[in-house]
Design an enzyme around this catalytic site. Structure first.
Site, PDB file in Angstrom:
ATOM      1  N   HIS A  75      -0.666  -0.334 -10.154  1.00 30.75           N
ATOM      2  CA  HIS A  75      -1.353  -1.238  -9.220  1.00 30.75           C
ATOM      3  C   HIS A  75      -1.748  -2.541  -9.920  1.00 30.75           C
ATOM      4  O   HIS A  75      -2.934  -2.898  -9.994  1.00 30.75           O
ATOM      5  CB  HIS A  75      -2.584  -0.557  -8.616  1.00 30.75           C
ATOM      6  CG  HIS A  75      -2.957  -1.122  -7.274  1.00 30.75           C
ATOM      7  ND1 HIS A  75      -3.468  -0.366  -6.246  1.00 30.75           N
ATOM      8  CD2 HIS A  75      -2.881  -2.391  -6.782  1.00 30.75           C
ATOM      9  CE1 HIS A  75      -3.700  -1.133  -5.193  1.00 30.75           C
ATOM     10  NE2 HIS A  75      -3.355  -2.361  -5.495  1.00 30.75           N
ATOM     11  N   ARG A 127       0.850  -1.184   0.000  1.00 30.75           N
ATOM     12  CA  ARG A 127       0.000   0.000   0.000  1.00 30.75           C
ATOM     13  C   ARG A 127       0.888   1.238   0.000  1.00 30.75           C
ATOM     14  O   ARG A 127       1.907   1.303   0.698  1.00 30.75           O
ATOM     15  CB  ARG A 127      -0.925   0.026   1.224  1.00 30.75           C
ATOM     16  CG  ARG A 127      -2.089  -0.954   1.160  1.00 30.75           C
ATOM     17  CD  ARG A 127      -3.103  -0.529   0.116  1.00 30.75           C
ATOM     18  NE  ARG A 127      -4.294  -1.374   0.125  1.00 30.75           N
ATOM     19  CZ  ARG A 127      -4.474  -2.425  -0.639  1.00 30.75           C
ATOM     20  NH1 ARG A 127      -3.508  -2.806  -1.484  1.00 30.75           N
ATOM     21  NH2 ARG A 127      -5.603  -3.116  -0.593  1.00 30.75           N
ATOM     22  N   GLU A 131      -3.665   7.231  -4.818  1.00 27.26           N
ATOM     23  CA  GLU A 131      -3.899   6.748  -6.184  1.00 27.26           C
ATOM     24  C   GLU A 131      -5.401   6.739  -6.490  1.00 27.26           C
ATOM     25  O   GLU A 131      -6.212   6.580  -5.575  1.00 27.26           O
ATOM     26  CB  GLU A 131      -3.291   5.364  -6.388  1.00 27.26           C
ATOM     27  CG  GLU A 131      -3.851   4.274  -5.503  1.00 27.26           C
ATOM     28  CD  GLU A 131      -3.181   2.918  -5.733  1.00 27.26           C
ATOM     29  OE1 GLU A 131      -3.893   2.027  -6.237  1.00 27.26           O
ATOM     30  OE2 GLU A 131      -1.988   2.755  -5.428  1.00 27.26           O
TER      31      GLU A 131
END
Length: 331
Positions: A293, A243, A272
Site C-alpha cells: 500500500h 482498493r 489488509e
C-alpha cells in the site's frame, strides 16, 4: 477559537504537520504510530471535537452513534472514505472531509511502474543476483517478457488518478481505453486519445492490461468478480492501486494459479494488512508483484495531505464550508 479545539489524530503524521497542529489546536497525537483498537477509537470519539482518522480506522455507524456530542468534524487524512460510514456521520450532524487531489501524481507514478514491471518481469529479474539464484548469463530466450508499446490499456475509473495514468501510458506507446460511469469531457478524452467503453465487460475482453482506479463503494465491491475476470485474455495483467475489495481475490488467485491470465500487480488487498498466503506463493513464482500500500507514499504527498486536513479544520472552525467537504450526493 482554533487553539481550544480538541483535535484527535489517530496515526503519526509528518513532523511538520504535527508541529503545525500543535500550534493551532489542542492536538492529541499518536507518537508511536500504533493503530488504535476499536475501544480506543470509541474513547477518542467520545471526547474529541474533531477526529483526524486514516484508512486504517474503521469508523462504522455504531462508533458514530456512540460518539460524544462535541464531535462535529471527521477530517480524514486521505482521499478514500470507504472506511467511514459517511451517511451515518451526516445523519448525526457530523461533517466529513477528505484530501483529494494531492496524491494523484504519486499514485499514478507507482501505477505506471507496476504496469512496466509486470510485462517486463522486473520483480523476477531484481531477485536473481541478490538472492544468489542461478543466472546462466545472457541468452536469446532467457527471461523473456512482453513489449509494452502497442498494447491496450483499460482504465477502470477515469478520475484524477485514472487520467494521470493515461497521460503516462500514452508516453509509453499504450493505447488507452477506459470505463467510467459516464464519459469524461470531450477535450480530456481527445487529449488522451482515449476510447470510452460503456460496457465494462466488452472493454475487459479486449485489453492487455487493466488498471483499477475507481473508489470503493457498495457498487464497486467485487466489481471484478469471477465472471468478469474470466473475460480477460490469457496474456492479460491486472493492476490494482485503488482498493483491494474491488477485486474478488479468490477468483483472481484461481485464475493466476491455473495460468488463465498472465499476472497481476497489487498495492492493495482485501483485509489488509493481513495478506492471503497464496499471494506470497504466487509472488515467488513471478505471477504477481506485491506492494505494501505505497501508492501515495511520498514525503510530498503526506505533507500536502496534512496541510489539506489543517485547512479543512480551520475553515470549519471559522464557521465556513470546508473546501473538501464530502457530500451525500458523492456517496
Amino acid at each position: 477559537m482554533t487553539r481550544s479545539a480538541n483535535v484527535f489524530v489517530t496515526r503519526k503524521l509528518p513532523d511538520c504537520v504535527e508541529a503545525r497542529m500543535r500550534e493551532l489546536f489542542d492536538a492529541r497525537l499518536n507518537a508511536d504510530d500504533r493503530p488504535l483498537t476499536r475501544d480506543e477509537l470509541a474513547s477518542a470519539m467520545k471526547t474529541a471535537d474533531i477526529l483526524v482518522p486514516t484508512v486504517t480506522d474503521k469508523i462504522d455507524a455504531e462508533l458514530i452513534d456512540r460518539a460524544g456530542p462535541n464531535l462535529k468534524l471527521i477530517a480524514n487524512f486521505g482521499n478514500g472514505i470507504d472506511h467511514i460510514d459517511v451517511a451515518a456521520a451526516l445523519a448525526k450532524g457530523i461533517t466529513v472531509t477528505n484530501t483529494p487531489g494531492v496524491l494523484t501524481e504519486d499514485t499514478a507514478d507507482l501505477t505506471m511502474a507496476m504496469i512496466l514491471a509486470m510485462p517486463r518481469r522486473v520483480a523476477e529479474g531484481v531477485r536473481i543476483i541478490p538472492d544468489g539464484l542461478d543466472w546462466p548469463g545472457w541468452s536469446p530466450t532467457w527471461m523473456l517478457g512482453r513489449r509494452l508499446g502497442g498494447k491496450q490499456l483499460g482504465i477502470l475509473g477515469m478520475g484524477r488518478i485514472g487520467q494521470a495514468v493515461a497521460r503516462r501510458a500514452r508516453a509509453f506507446g499504450l493505447d488507452v481505453h477506459y470505463h467510467n460511469r459516464k464519459p469524461v469531457a470531450a477535450r480530456i478524452e481527445q487529449s488522451l486519445n482515449a476510447t470510452y467503453w460503456e460496457s465494462l465487460d466488452q472493454m475487459l475482453a479486449r485489453v492487455d492490461i487493466v488498471s483499477i482506479h475507481c473508489p470503493r463503494t457498495p457498487a464497486t465491491y467485487h466489481l471484478l468478480a469471477s465472471r468478469r475476470l474470466k473475460l480477460l485474455k490469457p496474456d492479460a495483467y491486472v493492476i490494482n492501486t485503488a482498493r483491494g475489495e474491488i477485486v474478488d481475490e479468490d477468483a483472481l488467485i484461481d485464475l493466476l494459479q491455473t495460468d488463465a491470465i498472465a499476472g497481476a500487480a497489487l498495492d492493495v488487498f482485501e483485509g489488509e494488512p493481513t495478506i492471503d498466503s497464496r499471494w506470497v506463493e504466487l509472488a515467488r513464482k513471478g505471477k504477481v508483484l506485491l506492494m505494501p500500500h505505497m501508492g501515495s507514499a511520498t514525503i510530498e504527498s503526506r505533507v500536502d495531505m496534512g496541510e489539506k486536513v489543517i485547512v479543512n479544520i480551520r475553515t470549519f472552525l471559522d464557521k465556513h464550508r470546508p473546501p473538501d467537504r464530502v457530500l451525500a450526493s458523492m456517496l
